[in-house]
Enzyme design. Sequence first.
Site, PDB file in Angstrom:
ATOM      1  N   LYS A   1      -1.011  -1.104  -4.236  1.00 13.75           N
ATOM      2  CA  LYS A   1      -2.006  -0.155  -4.258  1.00 13.75           C
ATOM      3  C   LYS A   1      -1.513   1.185  -4.491  1.00 13.75           C
ATOM      4  O   LYS A   1      -0.622   1.602  -3.234  1.00 13.75           O
ATOM      5  CB  LYS A   1      -2.988  -0.324  -2.911  1.00 13.75           C
ATOM      6  CG  LYS A   1      -4.067   0.827  -2.685  1.00 13.75           C
ATOM      7  CD  LYS A   1      -4.931   0.317  -1.341  1.00 13.75           C
ATOM      8  CE  LYS A   1      -5.597   1.429  -0.930  1.00 13.75           C
ATOM      9  NZ  LYS A   1      -6.009   2.502  -1.620  1.00 13.75           N
TER      10      LYS A   1
ATOM     11  N   TYR B   1       0.912  -1.194  -0.009  1.00  6.07           N
ATOM     12  CA  TYR B   1      -0.029   0.146   0.057  1.00  6.07           C
ATOM     13  C   TYR B   1       0.888   1.329   0.010  1.00  6.07           C
ATOM     14  O   TYR B   1       1.356   1.647   0.938  1.00  6.07           O
ATOM     15  CB  TYR B   1      -0.818   0.198   1.386  1.00  6.07           C
ATOM     16  CG  TYR B   1      -1.897   0.982   1.399  1.00  6.07           C
ATOM     17  CD1 TYR B   1      -1.943   2.230   0.448  1.00  6.07           C
ATOM     18  CD2 TYR B   1      -3.032   1.039   2.495  1.00  6.07           C
ATOM     19  CE1 TYR B   1      -2.969   3.019   0.520  1.00  6.07           C
ATOM     20  CE2 TYR B   1      -3.859   1.928   2.525  1.00  6.07           C
ATOM     21  CZ  TYR B   1      -3.897   2.960   1.503  1.00  6.07           C
ATOM     22  OH  TYR B   1      -5.177   4.069   1.471  1.00  6.07           O
TER      23      TYR B   1
HETATM   24  C1  LIG Z   1      -5.321   9.822  -0.075  1.00  2.47           C
HETATM   25  C2  LIG Z   1      -6.588   8.876   0.074  1.00  2.47           C
HETATM   26  O1  LIG Z   1      -7.074   8.737   0.982  1.00  2.47           O
HETATM   27  N1  LIG Z   1      -6.890   8.369  -0.954  1.00  2.47           N
HETATM   28  C3  LIG Z   1      -7.927   7.681  -1.027  1.00  2.47           C
HETATM   29  C4  LIG Z   1      -9.243   7.974  -2.044  1.00  2.47           C
HETATM   30  O2  LIG Z   1     -10.285   6.956  -1.979  1.00  2.47           O
HETATM   31  C5  LIG Z   1      -9.488   9.358  -1.779  1.00  2.47           C
HETATM   32  O3  LIG Z   1     -10.249   9.282  -0.394  1.00  2.47           O
HETATM   33  C6  LIG Z   1     -10.359   9.942  -2.959  1.00  2.47           C
HETATM   34  O4  LIG Z   1      -9.787   9.671  -4.184  1.00  2.47           O
HETATM   35  C7  LIG Z   1     -10.756  11.144  -2.698  1.00  2.47           C
HETATM   36  O5  LIG Z   1      -9.783  12.236  -2.600  1.00  2.47           O
HETATM   37  C8  LIG Z   1      -7.886   5.708  -1.196  1.00  2.47           C
HETATM   38  O6  LIG Z   1      -6.846   5.727  -2.135  1.00  2.47           O
HETATM   39  C9  LIG Z   1      -7.550   5.511   0.217  1.00  2.47           C
HETATM   40  C10 LIG Z   1      -8.111   4.090   0.219  1.00  2.47           C
HETATM   41  O7  LIG Z   1      -8.279   3.452  -0.575  1.00  2.47           O
HETATM   42  C11 LIG Z   1      -8.103   3.483   1.648  1.00  2.47           C
HETATM   43  O8  LIG Z   1      -9.218   3.780   2.526  1.00  2.47           O
HETATM   44  O9  LIG Z   1      -7.338   2.841   2.103  1.00  2.47           O
END
Ligand SMILES: CC(=O)N[C@@H]([C@@H](O)[C@H](O)[C@H](O)CO)[C@@H](O)CC(=O)C(=O)O
Length: 310
Positions: free
Chosen positions: A170, A142
């Site tokens: 990821k 990750y």
């Molecule tokens: C930086 C960050 O938190 N990125 C999120 C995105 O889902 C993000 O919330 C979304 O793109 C909105 O900006 C995901 O990559 C994180 C994720 O998948 C997780 O919850 O583990």
Amino acid sequence: MTVREWDTEKYKGVFVAMYSAYDDTGKVSKERVRKLARYYASTGVKGLYVGGSSGEGILHSTEERKQVLEAVMEEVAKELIIIVHVGANSTKESVELAVHAESVGVDAISSVPAIYYRLSEASVERHWQEMIDSTSLPFIIYNIPQTTGFHLSQTLFKKMARQDKVIGIKMSGESVFELQQFKANAEKPLLVYNGPDEQYLGGRIMGADGGIGGTYGVMPELFCRLERFYREGEINKAQQLQGKINAIISKLLSFPSLYGACKAILSLRGIETGVPRLPLLPIGEADSERLIELNGEIEKLTASYTSLQV
Ligand SMILES: CC(=O)N[C@@H]([C@@H](O)[C@H](O)[C@H](O)CO)[C@@H](O)CC(=O)C(=O)O
């Protein structure tokens, strides 16, 4: 040594980074976790990513993380592919979570580098390695440099990816170029997941095999539709849909906390998950009208796209 072949097909597609679910006093609620997992199982997504950023795993005790995972497995293990984030600040705790994850039958484990200390590559490598060696499960790196502060080099990535058990990464960093480089630099077919939901399509076009994202949780059908457009080569339609999704994400990001907003939206749909755990802020009364409006917008858009599915 025999090289173990993983059925990588089963790990491709749309994975919801599942939110936490608490009761009204803030305790992890297995019942609410199950209800949330059941909801996702009805939406067409490929699987769930449990205990990640959106899941607030890092804010939970080890026991709570186990409880969440057990509830998910009890409810949807037969229907969805379950990847669990086991990363914790200490390697010892991460290994304990990895061993537990194997005992309940997850499909893969995953981890961020440990946070707080400014760690060397050797340290992060050892941290991940201990988790990898503790189970027979596949491992998904990750990479989320904007929250961990750790910038995974292609060199360390390449070294990690040589192992049989390391099946994917990821990529939550925002560079689709870097995403493509991870794919290109692995010396074997390796799964790459798009992290930023705003560029799901961009990630797919640059080589991602699917995505893991938090905002999928309030609009899972739209991400499944986007994935389908991409697979069917309908790039213009996919681009238009990504634009509409991004307008929604921008609104979600304008609330005091993203997870608070997403959880409040689920509550409007009768799926109670409580408020995020502090320091993540809940959404106040003042924002309720805006949330109702946004939920309506998501539901309308979802209906207009699901009616296209014949
Ligand atoms: C930086 C960050 O938190 N990125 C999120 C995105 O889902 C993000 O919330 C979304 O793109 C909105 O900006 C995901 O990559 C994180 C994720 O998948 C997780 O919850 O583990």
